[in-house]
Design a protein around this motif. Structure first.
Motif, PDB file in Angstrom:
ATOM      1  N   ALA A   1       0.835  -1.202   0.000  1.00 53.80           N
ATOM      2  CA  ALA A   1       0.000   0.000   0.000  1.00 53.80           C
ATOM      3  C   ALA A   1       0.871   1.253   0.000  1.00 53.80           C
ATOM      4  CB  ALA A   1      -0.934   0.003   1.211  1.00 53.80           C
ATOM      5  N   ASP A   2       1.906   1.266   0.826  1.00 57.84           N
ATOM      6  CA  ASP A   2       2.842   2.394   0.844  1.00 57.84           C
ATOM      7  C   ASP A   2       3.575   2.518  -0.480  1.00 57.84           C
ATOM      8  OD1 ASP A   2       2.780   3.193   3.859  1.00 57.84           O
ATOM      9  OD2 ASP A   2       3.133   1.034   3.889  1.00 57.84           O
ATOM     10  N   ILE A   3       4.054   1.390  -0.983  1.00 55.68           N
ATOM     11  CA  ILE A   3       4.809   1.397  -2.233  1.00 55.68           C
ATOM     12  C   ILE A   3       3.973   1.988  -3.367  1.00 55.68           C
ATOM     13  CG2 ILE A   3       5.803  -0.111  -4.006  1.00 55.68           C
ATOM     14  CD1 ILE A   3       6.781  -1.921  -1.731  1.00 55.68           C
ATOM     15  N   SER A   4       2.685   1.689  -3.367  1.00 54.25           N
ATOM     16  CA  SER A   4       1.828   2.155  -4.458  1.00 54.25           C
ATOM     17  C   SER A   4       1.662   3.669  -4.469  1.00 54.25           C
ATOM     18  CB  SER A   4       0.452   1.483  -4.362  1.00 54.25           C
ATOM     19  OG  SER A   4      -0.320   2.013  -3.295  1.00 54.25           O
ATOM     20  N   MET A   5       1.808   4.309  -3.303  1.00 53.71           N
ATOM     21  CA  MET A   5       1.499   5.741  -3.198  1.00 53.71           C
ATOM     22  C   MET A   5       2.706   6.657  -3.151  1.00 53.71           C
ATOM     23  SD  MET A   5      -1.764   5.777  -0.615  1.00 53.71           S
ATOM     24  CE  MET A   5      -2.731   4.291  -0.402  1.00 53.71           C
ATOM     25  N   LEU A   6       3.857   6.146  -2.748  1.00 56.81           N
ATOM     26  CA  LEU A   6       5.021   7.010  -2.551  1.00 56.81           C
ATOM     27  C   LEU A   6       5.374   7.814  -3.798  1.00 56.81           C
ATOM     28  CD1 LEU A   6       7.322   4.660  -0.435  1.00 56.81           C
ATOM     29  CD2 LEU A   6       6.395   6.871   0.302  1.00 56.81           C
ATOM     30  N   GLY A   7       5.443   7.154  -4.940  1.00 59.39           N
ATOM     31  CA  GLY A   7       5.813   7.849  -6.175  1.00 59.39           C
ATOM     32  C   GLY A   7       4.798   8.891  -6.590  1.00 59.39           C
ATOM     33  N   TRP A   8       3.525   8.625  -6.328  1.00 63.50           N
ATOM     34  CA  TRP A   8       2.480   9.578  -6.711  1.00 63.50           C
ATOM     35  C   TRP A   8       2.510  10.841  -5.860  1.00 63.50           C
ATOM     36  CZ3 TRP A   8       0.050  10.076 -10.992  1.00 63.50           C
ATOM     37  CH2 TRP A   8      -0.188   8.970 -11.811  1.00 63.50           C
ATOM     38  N   VAL A   9       2.678  10.681  -4.547  1.00 61.02           N
ATOM     39  CA  VAL A   9       2.740  11.866  -3.684  1.00 61.02           C
ATOM     40  C   VAL A   9       4.008  12.658  -3.982  1.00 61.02           C
ATOM     41  CG1 VAL A   9       2.820  12.696  -1.301  1.00 61.02           C
ATOM     42  CG2 VAL A   9       1.329  10.772  -1.901  1.00 61.02           C
ATOM     43  N   ARG A  10       5.103  11.952  -4.211  1.00 62.92           N
ATOM     44  CA  ARG A  10       6.358  12.614  -4.589  1.00 62.92           C
ATOM     45  C   ARG A  10       6.165  13.436  -5.856  1.00 62.92           C
ATOM     46  NH1 ARG A  10      10.488  10.525  -8.130  1.00 62.92           N
ATOM     47  NH2 ARG A  10      12.550  11.411  -7.724  1.00 62.92           N
ATOM     48  N   ASN A  11       5.499  12.875  -6.853  1.00 56.19           N
ATOM     49  CA  ASN A  11       5.276  13.586  -8.103  1.00 56.19           C
ATOM     50  C   ASN A  11       4.351  14.784  -7.934  1.00 56.19           C
ATOM     51  OD1 ASN A  11       6.819  12.148 -10.059  1.00 56.19           O
ATOM     52  ND2 ASN A  11       5.137  12.372 -11.506  1.00 56.19           N
ATOM     53  N   LEU A  12       3.352  14.618  -7.100  1.00 61.27           N
ATOM     54  CA  LEU A  12       2.374  15.692  -6.902  1.00 61.27           C
ATOM     55  C   LEU A  12       3.056  16.976  -6.475  1.00 61.27           C
ATOM     56  CD1 LEU A  12      -0.734  16.423  -6.673  1.00 61.27           C
ATOM     57  CD2 LEU A  12      -0.457  15.940  -4.227  1.00 61.27           C
ATOM     58  N   ILE A  13       3.955  16.874  -5.508  1.00 62.32           N
ATOM     59  CA  ILE A  13       4.587  18.081  -4.975  1.00 62.32           C
ATOM     60  C   ILE A  13       5.886  18.423  -5.684  1.00 62.32           C
ATOM     61  CG2 ILE A  13       3.533  17.734  -2.719  1.00 62.32           C
ATOM     62  CD1 ILE A  13       6.274  16.708  -1.726  1.00 62.32           C
TER      63      ILE A  13
ATOM     64  N   TRP B   1       5.540  10.723   6.459  1.00 60.87           N
ATOM     65  CA  TRP B   1       5.488   9.405   5.826  1.00 60.87           C
ATOM     66  C   TRP B   1       6.293   9.384   4.526  1.00 60.87           C
ATOM     67  CZ3 TRP B   1       2.964   9.023   1.025  1.00 60.87           C
ATOM     68  CH2 TRP B   1       2.793   7.721   0.521  1.00 60.87           C
ATOM     69  N   LEU B   2       6.137  10.431   3.714  1.00 56.66           N
ATOM     70  CA  LEU B   2       6.874  10.502   2.453  1.00 56.66           C
ATOM     71  C   LEU B   2       8.373  10.545   2.705  1.00 56.66           C
ATOM     72  CD1 LEU B   2       6.808  10.761  -0.638  1.00 56.66           C
ATOM     73  CD2 LEU B   2       6.690  13.243  -0.336  1.00 56.66           C
ATOM     74  N   GLU B   3       8.793  11.311   3.684  1.00 59.97           N
ATOM     75  CA  GLU B   3      10.220  11.397   4.009  1.00 59.97           C
ATOM     76  C   GLU B   3      10.764  10.038   4.446  1.00 59.97           C
ATOM     77  OE1 GLU B   3      13.246  13.998   6.895  1.00 59.97           O
ATOM     78  OE2 GLU B   3      11.079  14.321   6.992  1.00 59.97           O
ATOM     79  N   ARG B   4       9.999   9.335   5.287  1.00 61.46           N
ATOM     80  CA  ARG B   4      10.430   7.991   5.710  1.00 61.46           C
ATOM     81  C   ARG B   4      10.551   7.062   4.513  1.00 61.46           C
ATOM     82  NH1 ARG B   4       7.158   9.142  10.185  1.00 61.46           N
ATOM     83  NH2 ARG B   4       5.297   8.315   9.151  1.00 61.46           N
ATOM     84  N   GLY B   5       9.563   7.127   3.635  1.00 63.01           N
ATOM     85  CA  GLY B   5       9.571   6.236   2.482  1.00 63.01           C
ATOM     86  C   GLY B   5      10.724   6.515   1.545  1.00 63.01           C
ATOM     87  N   LEU B   6      10.957   7.781   1.236  1.00 66.51           N
ATOM     88  CA  LEU B   6      12.019   8.138   0.296  1.00 66.51           C
ATOM     89  C   LEU B   6      13.405   7.867   0.861  1.00 66.51           C
ATOM     90  CD1 LEU B   6      10.643  11.481  -1.220  1.00 66.51           C
ATOM     91  CD2 LEU B   6      10.471   9.157  -2.139  1.00 66.51           C
ATOM     92  N   ALA B   7      13.503   7.720   2.181  1.00 68.28           N
ATOM     93  CA  ALA B   7      14.792   7.429   2.810  1.00 68.28           C
ATOM     94  C   ALA B   7      15.167   5.953   2.707  1.00 68.28           C
ATOM     95  CB  ALA B   7      14.771   7.850   4.277  1.00 68.28           C
ATOM     96  N   ARG B   8      14.230   5.119   2.306  1.00 66.46           N
ATOM     97  CA  ARG B   8      14.522   3.690   2.180  1.00 66.46           C
ATOM     98  C   ARG B   8      15.430   3.468   0.964  1.00 66.46           C
ATOM     99  NH1 ARG B   8      11.116   0.346   5.212  1.00 66.46           N
ATOM    100  NH2 ARG B   8      11.583  -1.406   3.818  1.00 66.46           N
ATOM    101  N   PRO B   9      16.544   2.756   1.134  1.00 68.49           N
ATOM    102  CA  PRO B   9      17.465   2.539   0.006  1.00 68.49           C
ATOM    103  C   PRO B   9      16.794   1.897  -1.205  1.00 68.49           C
ATOM    104  CG  PRO B   9      18.525   1.948   2.075  1.00 68.49           C
ATOM    105  CD  PRO B   9      17.096   2.219   2.399  1.00 68.49           C
ATOM    106  N   ALA B  10      15.898   0.949  -0.979  1.00 67.09           N
ATOM    107  CA  ALA B  10      15.230   0.291  -2.104  1.00 67.09           C
ATOM    108  C   ALA B  10      14.338   1.259  -2.862  1.00 67.09           C
ATOM    109  CB  ALA B  10      14.411  -0.900  -1.604  1.00 67.09           C
ATOM    110  N   VAL B  11      13.723   2.184  -2.152  1.00 66.09           N
ATOM    111  CA  VAL B  11      12.890   3.197  -2.813  1.00 66.09           C
ATOM    112  C   VAL B  11      13.767   4.127  -3.631  1.00 66.09           C
ATOM    113  CG1 VAL B  11      11.320   5.153  -2.442  1.00 66.09           C
ATOM    114  CG2 VAL B  11      11.072   3.068  -1.063  1.00 66.09           C
ATOM    115  N   GLU B  12      14.854   4.556  -3.044  1.00 63.66           N
ATOM    116  CA  GLU B  12      15.777   5.445  -3.751  1.00 63.66           C
ATOM    117  C   GLU B  12      16.272   4.810  -5.048  1.00 63.66           C
ATOM    118  OE1 GLU B  12      19.882   8.016  -2.895  1.00 63.66           O
ATOM    119  OE2 GLU B  12      19.039   6.730  -1.345  1.00 63.66           O
TER     120      GLU B  12
END
Length: 234
Positions: A182-194, A214-225
């Motif tokens: 659920a988090d993975i599905s939304m991180l890129g969209w919220v990042r793009n929005l702003i 939440w976005l900051e925590r998610g983007l800090a994950r190495p796999a997300v980066e």
């Protein structure tokens, strides 16, 4: 070695290692859902950059895998029963990969369906609304004199992001302590929005507290980066 010759997409984007999962994608908010998921799970895969600017999703080879002509899509040589599986739609791919690896989707049935519920919230609401807002605010939609479409998507995007804000109150992740698809599905969209869309002011993003954290925590994950830049643009 797996034989993927029955899949026409491999004639245009050949598999260097046909024994591992093949990813056909572009690093857009929808595309990075799958690359992030693959990076998080550690499942071996081979990425293929699909140039949507050159309409490569409308080629016969790509349409043979996804008749809807959208990224992302995958071809797993080791699908159910050990047979190759071709799959499109990012939400379906996330569920498949979670079940294949036993990761990022709770095993408890109630929590599993609650997670899928929030994935569907992204698929049916957050993603489409943010995407339309981006079109009318940043791209060709700006040329339309009638501002009612933009106003509609601004209003709905502002409402939706506040649904997420409320959900995250007292939680690190959408499912509490558990980071999931659920988090993975939304991180890129919220990042793009702003970021890319530059629509933070339109949805009053600076008024929010839980979503930015939440976005900051998610983007800090190495796999997300890593996943945000896969497949590499060529």
């Amino acid at each position: 070695m797996a034989d993927l010759s029955a899949y026409p997409i491999t004639s245009r984007w050949p598999a260097q290692n046909p024994d591992i999962l093949q990813l056909y994608s572009t690093p857009t908010p929808n595309g990075v859902k799958v690359s992030i998921m693959l990076e998080e799970t550690g499942l071996p895969y081979e990425p293929h950059f699909i140039n949507i600017g050159e309409n490569e999703t409308w080629t016969p080879e790509f349409l043979s895998l996804n008749p809807n002509g959208k990224i992302p899509a995958i071809l797993d040589p080791d699908g159910p029963g050990g047979q190759p599986l071709a799959l499109f739609e990012s939400g379906a791919i996330l569920i498949y990969l979670a079940e294949k690896t036993g990761k990022l989707l709770p095993a408890d049935p109630a929590r599993r369906y609650e997670t899928i519920q929030w994935l569907m919230f992204q698929m049916g609401g957050l993603g489409p609304m943010f995407g339309q807002l981006g079109f009318f605010h940043k791209f060709a939609g700006r040329e339309i004199e009638d501002k009612r479409p933009l106003e509609r998507y601004v209003k709905e995007s502002a409402r939706i992001i506040r649904v997420l804000e409320t959900r995250l109150e007292g939680r690190d992740w959408i499912m509490g302590d558990d980071y999931t698809i659920a988090d993975i599905s939304m991180l890129g969209w919220v990042r793009n929005l702003i970021g890319f869309y530059g629509a933070g002011d339109l949805v009053r993003y600076d008024e929010l507290k839980t979503v930015p954290n939440w976005l900051e925590r998610g983007l800090a994950r190495p796999a997300v980066e890593r996943g945000l830049n896969i497949p590499a643009r060529v």
